[in-house]
Scaffold this active site. Structure first.
Site, mmCIF file in Angstrom:
data_model
loop_
_atom_site.group_PDB
_atom_site.id
_atom_site.type_symbol
_atom_site.label_atom_id
_atom_site.label_comp_id
_atom_site.label_asym_id
_atom_site.label_seq_id
_atom_site.Cartn_x
_atom_site.Cartn_y
_atom_site.Cartn_z
ATOM 1 N N THR A 47 -23.695 -18.261 38.900
ATOM 2 C CA THR A 47 -22.871 -19.216 38.140
ATOM 3 C C THR A 47 -21.497 -19.396 38.775
ATOM 4 O O THR A 47 -20.968 -18.476 39.414
ATOM 5 C CB THR A 47 -22.700 -18.692 36.696
ATOM 6 O OG1 THR A 47 -21.716 -19.475 36.027
ATOM 7 C CG2 THR A 47 -22.247 -17.242 36.649
ATOM 8 N N ASP A 48 -20.899 -20.547 38.530
ATOM 9 C CA ASP A 48 -19.523 -20.779 38.996
ATOM 10 C C ASP A 48 -18.526 -19.888 38.249
ATOM 11 O O ASP A 48 -17.389 -19.707 38.697
ATOM 12 C CB ASP A 48 -19.132 -22.262 38.857
ATOM 13 C CG ASP A 48 -19.216 -22.801 37.431
ATOM 14 O OD1 ASP A 48 -19.613 -22.040 36.511
ATOM 15 O OD2 ASP A 48 -18.880 -23.984 37.228
ATOM 16 N N GLU A 49 -18.970 -19.302 37.110
ATOM 17 C CA GLU A 49 -18.033 -18.470 36.338
ATOM 18 C C GLU A 49 -17.596 -17.234 37.099
ATOM 19 O O GLU A 49 -16.602 -16.602 36.733
ATOM 20 C CB GLU A 49 -18.658 -18.065 35.000
ATOM 21 C CG GLU A 49 -18.978 -19.264 34.143
ATOM 22 C CD GLU A 49 -19.101 -18.945 32.663
ATOM 23 O OE1 GLU A 49 -18.710 -17.861 32.231
ATOM 24 O OE2 GLU A 49 -19.576 -19.833 31.942
ATOM 25 N N TYR A 69 -19.942 -11.256 30.780
ATOM 26 C CA TYR A 69 -21.070 -12.031 31.337
ATOM 27 C C TYR A 69 -20.822 -12.361 32.804
ATOM 28 O O TYR A 69 -21.649 -12.046 33.673
ATOM 29 C CB TYR A 69 -21.270 -13.333 30.532
ATOM 30 C CG TYR A 69 -22.078 -14.367 31.297
ATOM 31 C CD1 TYR A 69 -23.448 -14.191 31.515
ATOM 32 C CD2 TYR A 69 -21.480 -15.510 31.837
ATOM 33 C CE1 TYR A 69 -24.187 -15.121 32.246
ATOM 34 C CE2 TYR A 69 -22.213 -16.438 32.564
ATOM 35 C CZ TYR A 69 -23.567 -16.240 32.762
ATOM 36 O OH TYR A 69 -24.299 -17.155 33.493
ATOM 37 N N LYS A 84 -22.688 -11.128 36.358
ATOM 38 C CA LYS A 84 -23.303 -12.044 37.340
ATOM 39 C C LYS A 84 -22.687 -11.819 38.726
ATOM 40 O O LYS A 84 -23.392 -11.832 39.732
ATOM 41 C CB LYS A 84 -23.123 -13.506 36.912
ATOM 42 C CG LYS A 84 -23.834 -13.903 35.643
ATOM 43 C CD LYS A 84 -25.349 -13.826 35.725
ATOM 44 C CE LYS A 84 -25.981 -14.909 36.558
ATOM 45 N NZ LYS A 84 -27.464 -14.913 36.441
HETATM 46 P P1 NAD Z 1 -31.249 -18.735 28.885
HETATM 47 O O1 NAD Z 1 -30.494 -17.739 28.096
HETATM 48 O O2 NAD Z 1 -31.642 -20.034 28.243
HETATM 49 O O3 NAD Z 1 -32.605 -18.072 29.420
HETATM 50 C C1 NAD Z 1 -32.678 -16.784 29.929
HETATM 51 C C2 NAD Z 1 -34.136 -16.350 29.935
HETATM 52 O O4 NAD Z 1 -34.204 -15.021 30.480
HETATM 53 C C3 NAD Z 1 -34.762 -16.289 28.543
HETATM 54 O O5 NAD Z 1 -36.034 -16.916 28.551
HETATM 55 C C4 NAD Z 1 -34.883 -14.809 28.253
HETATM 56 O O6 NAD Z 1 -35.987 -14.484 27.419
HETATM 57 C C5 NAD Z 1 -35.058 -14.240 29.663
HETATM 58 N N1 NAD Z 1 -34.638 -12.831 29.768
HETATM 59 C C6 NAD Z 1 -33.487 -12.278 29.301
HETATM 60 N N2 NAD Z 1 -33.466 -10.962 29.568
HETATM 61 C C7 NAD Z 1 -34.608 -10.689 30.249
HETATM 62 C C8 NAD Z 1 -35.152 -9.505 30.817
HETATM 63 N N3 NAD Z 1 -34.496 -8.324 30.734
HETATM 64 N N4 NAD Z 1 -36.337 -9.568 31.446
HETATM 65 C C9 NAD Z 1 -37.012 -10.743 31.529
HETATM 66 N N5 NAD Z 1 -36.552 -11.900 30.993
HETATM 67 C C10 NAD Z 1 -35.362 -11.873 30.363
HETATM 68 O O7 NAD Z 1 -30.417 -18.967 30.190
HETATM 69 P P2 NAD Z 1 -30.243 -20.280 31.078
HETATM 70 O O8 NAD Z 1 -29.125 -21.075 30.560
HETATM 71 O O9 NAD Z 1 -31.555 -20.901 31.289
HETATM 72 O O10 NAD Z 1 -29.735 -19.608 32.438
HETATM 73 C C11 NAD Z 1 -30.664 -19.229 33.444
HETATM 74 C C12 NAD Z 1 -29.911 -18.583 34.591
HETATM 75 O O11 NAD Z 1 -28.966 -19.501 35.125
HETATM 76 C C13 NAD Z 1 -29.106 -17.356 34.171
HETATM 77 O O12 NAD Z 1 -29.210 -16.410 35.210
HETATM 78 C C14 NAD Z 1 -27.683 -17.868 34.039
HETATM 79 O O13 NAD Z 1 -26.754 -16.854 34.309
HETATM 80 C C15 NAD Z 1 -27.659 -18.954 35.094
HETATM 81 N N6 NAD Z 1 -26.718 -20.056 34.827
HETATM 82 C C16 NAD Z 1 -26.825 -20.814 33.701
HETATM 83 C C17 NAD Z 1 -25.961 -21.888 33.510
HETATM 84 C C18 NAD Z 1 -26.044 -22.794 32.311
HETATM 85 O O14 NAD Z 1 -25.242 -23.718 32.201
HETATM 86 N N7 NAD Z 1 -26.974 -22.597 31.395
HETATM 87 C C19 NAD Z 1 -24.972 -22.168 34.465
HETATM 88 C C20 NAD Z 1 -24.866 -21.334 35.568
HETATM 89 C C21 NAD Z 1 -25.766 -20.303 35.760
HETATM 90 O O1 TDX Z 2 -18.858 -23.530 19.724
HETATM 91 C C1 TDX Z 2 -18.333 -23.672 20.843
HETATM 92 N N1 TDX Z 2 -17.109 -24.309 20.948
HETATM 93 C C2 TDX Z 2 -16.468 -24.481 22.131
HETATM 94 O O2 TDX Z 2 -15.374 -25.048 22.182
HETATM 95 C C3 TDX Z 2 -18.948 -23.216 22.060
HETATM 96 C C4 TDX Z 2 -20.288 -22.516 22.007
HETATM 97 C C5 TDX Z 2 -18.293 -23.405 23.243
HETATM 98 N N2 TDX Z 2 -17.085 -24.001 23.290
HETATM 99 C C6 TDX Z 2 -16.420 -24.200 24.602
HETATM 100 C C7 TDX Z 2 -16.305 -22.967 25.461
HETATM 101 C C8 TDX Z 2 -16.412 -23.534 26.858
HETATM 102 O O3 TDX Z 2 -15.146 -23.993 27.295
HETATM 103 O O4 TDX Z 2 -17.258 -25.103 25.333
HETATM 104 C C9 TDX Z 2 -17.326 -24.740 26.713
HETATM 105 C C10 TDX Z 2 -18.767 -24.462 27.082
HETATM 106 O O5 TDX Z 2 -19.154 -23.285 26.418
HETATM 107 P P1 TDX Z 2 -20.624 -22.659 26.589
HETATM 108 O O6 TDX Z 2 -21.636 -23.705 26.254
HETATM 109 O O7 TDX Z 2 -20.654 -21.374 25.843
HETATM 110 O O8 TDX Z 2 -20.702 -22.455 28.167
HETATM 111 P P2 TDX Z 2 -19.780 -21.626 29.184
HETATM 112 O O9 TDX Z 2 -19.061 -20.537 28.519
HETATM 113 O O10 TDX Z 2 -18.979 -22.618 29.973
HETATM 114 O O11 TDX Z 2 -20.941 -20.985 30.096
HETATM 115 C C11 TDX Z 2 -22.097 -21.765 30.489
HETATM 116 O O12 TDX Z 2 -21.960 -22.223 31.792
HETATM 117 C C12 TDX Z 2 -21.980 -21.267 32.823
HETATM 118 C C13 TDX Z 2 -23.379 -20.934 30.370
HETATM 119 O O13 TDX Z 2 -23.484 -20.431 29.043
HETATM 120 C C14 TDX Z 2 -23.401 -19.806 31.357
HETATM 121 O O14 TDX Z 2 -24.660 -19.138 31.316
HETATM 122 C C15 TDX Z 2 -23.184 -20.353 32.716
HETATM 123 O O15 TDX Z 2 -23.085 -19.331 33.655
#
Ligand code: NAD
Ligand code: TDX
Length: 342
Positions: free
Chosen positions: A125-127, A150, A154
């Site tokens: 992630t960019d985080e 988190y 990562k």
């Molecule tokens: P998500 O939370 O929707 O899905 C995560 C999945 O991993 C779930 O299906 C969960 O059951 C599974 N999981 C969790 N713990 C596990 C374990 N111990 N063993 C096997 N499976 C397990 O997450 P997402 O948003 O789909 O993110 C997927 C990946 O991308 C993550 O690694 C996250 O850090 C990364 N990522 C997500 C975002 C975003 O915007 N959603 C952005 C940047 C990076």
């Molecule tokens: O209720 C809310 N109100 C609010 O203002 C929530 C849930 C979030 N927010 C804000 C926090 C962040 O600035 O919105 C922005 C986005 O929040 P999230 O959806 O929780 O995402 P973020 O924290 O940016 O992280 C997401 O992007 C990077 C994913 O959850 C991560 O898994 C990924 O790595």
């Protein structure tokens, strides 16, 4: 090619499984997922009976199981997405983030080393880069300065992955993407939570002043980038993946309300997230130049389609609007409202 997708029942993982099935129909896909609260097997219902898709329920921390799966299905590539992914939950309970995101990744790498998997893609992630000021964008050489448990977990996983490449000669690649949006995202994240709340005329909690900026990436564009990295990314490299759609949270929430035909009076400013990163923006020049990737979706169109998907699929999310999930969201909301300076 035989590919293992960890976390393939989550938001990005399930979109990726569908994307790979469509783009590489001859591949065998193995989905491994623990099915935590964020994993939903329904996301892969369309693949039921597909002889080239196998689902295994399991934990990435279970080395014996991973070794068995990788050996049995002669896995050649791993796309590693399994993780605890929600920043707010990592503030409430960091332990499982270290277990799954750090130790689980190391188990997968050990198995790659023992059995000889051809390529390991760590989806990060960019985080990990921390927070930006009002200008500039993260490049692959930006320093790692994670703010939350988190993002720290990562960053640790990224470094362990790259170390296995350097020390043991494993073929590893790390990707770092910005915030994804699209279908199947669990409604704890900003976009789906706001849609679900607005549809029920519940308050929309905006953290702080709503001026935090995220750089939105359509999940389909992310999946196409991951396919390119798996097939053509250079070993030992990091690739940033960004949608080029920076939006302030408040602006985004207003846009969602407009698409849903709901009033802005639903917006509530609540206490800020501790350690809240102010702005993310990705410089995707490297992946553009090396792999020819660029996003195909515009944010306006992608967001409208995402809203439509949630409106059209209430059965997918309605379980979160009652019982334990709703209690969790409401208690979080009350705590933030109570702690809000305004
Ligand atoms: P998500 O939370 O929707 O899905 C995560 C999945 O991993 C779930 O299906 C969960 O059951 C599974 N999981 C969790 N713990 C596990 C374990 N111990 N063993 C096997 N499976 C397990 O997450 P997402 O948003 O789909 O993110 C997927 C990946 O991308 C993550 O690694 C996250 O850090 C990364 N990522 C997500 C975002 C975003 O915007 N959603 C952005 C940047 C990076
Ligand atoms: O209720 C809310 N109100 C609010 O203002 C929530 C849930 C979030 N927010 C804000 C926090 C962040 O600035 O919105 C922005 C986005 O929040 P999230 O959806 O929780 O995402 P973020 O924290 O940016 O992280 C997401 O992007 C990077 C994913 O959850 C991560 O898994 C990924 O790595």
């Amino acid at each position: 090619m035989n590919v293992l997708i960890t976390g393939g029942c989550g938001f990005i993982g399930s979109n990726l499984v569908h994307h790979l099935r469509a783009r590489r129909p001859d591949w065998t896909l193995v989905t491994l997922d623990k099915l935590t609260y964020a994993g939903n097997l329904e996301n892969l219902a369309a693949l039921e009976g597909d002889p080239k898709h196998i689902f295994v329920r399991g934990n990435i921390c279970n080395r014996e199981l991973i070794e068995h799966v990788v050996g049995l299905y002669r896995i050649e590539g791993i796309l590693h997405l399994a993780a605890e992914s929600h920043v707010d939950r990592s503030i409430l309970g960091p332990e499982v983030f270290v277990q799954t995101n750090v130790l689980g990744t190391q188990v997968l790498l050990e198995v790659c080393k023992a059995i000889g998997v051809r390529r390991f893609v760590m989806v990060s992630t960019d985080e990990v880069y921390g927070s930006l000021g009002p200008t500039g964008a993260f490049t692959e050489s930006s320093p790692l300065q994670p703010s939350s448990p988190y993002s720290a977990s990562k960053a640790a996983a990224d470094l362990v992955t790259l170390a296995y490449g350097r020390t043991f000669g494993l073929d590893v690649v790390v990707t770092r993407c910005s915030n994804n949006y699209g279908r199947y995202q669990f409604p704890e994240k900003l976009i789906p939570l706001m849609i679900v709340n607005a549809l029920h005329d519940k308050p929309l909690p905006v953290y702080g002043d709503g001026g935090n900026v995220r750089d939105w990436l359509h999940v389909e564009d992310h999946c196409e980038a991951l396919l390119g990295v798996l097939e053509r990314g250079r070993s030992g490299e990091v690739y940033n993946i960004g949608g080029g759609a920076e939006r302030k949270n408040l602006e985004l929430v207003r846009g969602l309300l407009k698409l849903l035909g709901k009033s802005e009076e639903l917006i509530r400013f609540v206490a800020d997230r501790p350690g809240h990163d102010r702005r993310y923006a990705i410089d995707p020049s490297k992946i553009r130049k090396e792999l020819g990737w660029k996003p195909a979706h515009t944010f306006e169109q992608g967001l409208a389609e995402t809203v439509r998907w949630y409106v059209d699929h209430p059965t997918w999310w309605e379980h979160v609007n009652s019982g334990a999930y709703r209690e969790y969201f409401d208690s979080q909301y009350r705590a933030r409202l109570g702690a809000s300076p305004g």
